[in-house]
Design an enzyme around this catalytic site. Structure first.
Site, PDB file in Angstrom:
ATOM      1  N   ALA A 155      73.585  72.346  55.701  1.00 42.17           N
ATOM      2  CA  ALA A 155      72.663  71.602  56.556  1.00 42.17           C
ATOM      3  C   ALA A 155      71.921  72.589  57.448  1.00 42.17           C
ATOM      4  O   ALA A 155      72.402  73.696  57.711  1.00 42.17           O
ATOM      5  CB  ALA A 155      73.439  70.598  57.396  1.00 42.17           C
TER       6      ALA A 155
ATOM      7  N   GLY B 115      76.828  71.346  53.546  1.00 42.62           N
ATOM      8  CA  GLY B 115      76.062  70.255  52.973  1.00 42.62           C
ATOM      9  C   GLY B 115      75.579  70.547  51.567  1.00 42.62           C
ATOM     10  O   GLY B 115      75.430  69.633  50.753  1.00 42.62           O
TER      11      GLY B 115
ATOM     12  N   GLU C 214      78.442  69.752  49.370  1.00 43.26           N
ATOM     13  CA  GLU C 214      78.556  68.302  49.308  1.00 43.26           C
ATOM     14  C   GLU C 214      77.490  67.705  48.404  1.00 43.26           C
ATOM     15  O   GLU C 214      77.767  66.803  47.607  1.00 43.26           O
ATOM     16  CB  GLU C 214      78.463  67.706  50.713  1.00 43.26           C
TER      17      GLU C 214
ATOM     18  N   GLU D 119      82.261  74.570  57.669  1.00 37.59           N
ATOM     19  CA  GLU D 119      82.004  73.878  58.927  1.00 37.59           C
ATOM     20  C   GLU D 119      83.026  74.225  60.005  1.00 37.59           C
ATOM     21  O   GLU D 119      82.687  74.286  61.187  1.00 37.59           O
ATOM     22  CB  GLU D 119      81.982  72.352  58.711  1.00 37.59           C
TER      23      GLU D 119
END
Length: 173
Positions: A71, A114, A117, A137
């Site tokens: 992200a 992300g 993911e 993270e």
């Protein structure tokens, strides 16, 4: 034609019969970090591919260096918990997992946070020799936010998933 409508993606139909939708993440200066603009474009591209009767399957890819490095932290760092909840932050990130046509993630380079993911939301992952998967993270004092802990456990088993999420360690292809 389709590519002109996107700032962060390269979109085309490819293959001998032009029946494969190819979506390439295209933010090379940010290692394809998943900003809100990119994710909105990805949803739009997926909806177009899903409604196109000529498209039988979709390939989602990045660059040789990064599928998606996660992200966009710069975009997220000043948001409060309340802002994230009230704005529907990460809303729609699961679009990949609900498309009815098969989606193949072609991963080379970094698929972190992300990005990892996003790859796991696809139906199939093809990983190049330089692919690196990880959920780093924890190194930022947070946890995966788009279903990563559940998908990772199903993909690699509980022990390796726990190790990756709790240490931030990566795995290769």
């Amino acid at each position: 034609r389709a590519g002109a409508a996107f700032q962060y993606l390269l979109v085309q139909k490819t293959g001998a019969q032009k029946n494969v939708g190819l979506i390439q993440l295209n933010r090379p200066q940010a290692l394809n970090a998943l900003c809100e603009g990119l994710m909105a474009e990805l949803r739009r591209a997926l909806e177009a591919m899903e409604s196109d009767p000529e498209v039988g399957a979709i390939v989602l890819t990045g660059s040789q260096k990064a599928f998606a490095a996660g992200a966009d932290i710069k975009e997220m760092q000043n948001k409060t918990f309340q802002e994230c909840c009230n704005s529907g932050f990460l809303g729609g990130w699961d679009k990949v997992s609900v498309v009815r046509k098969p989606i193949i993630a072609a991963v080379n380079g970094y698929a972190l946070g992300g990005g990892c993911e996003l790859a796991m939301m696809c139906d199939i992952i093809y990983a190049g020799e330089k692919a690196q998967f990880g959920q780093p993270e924890i190194l930022l004092g947070t946890i995966p936010g788009a279903g990563g802990t559940q998908r990772l456990t199903r993909a690699v088993g509980k022990s390796l998933a726990m190790e990756m999420v709790l240490t931030g360690d990566r795995i290769s292809a």
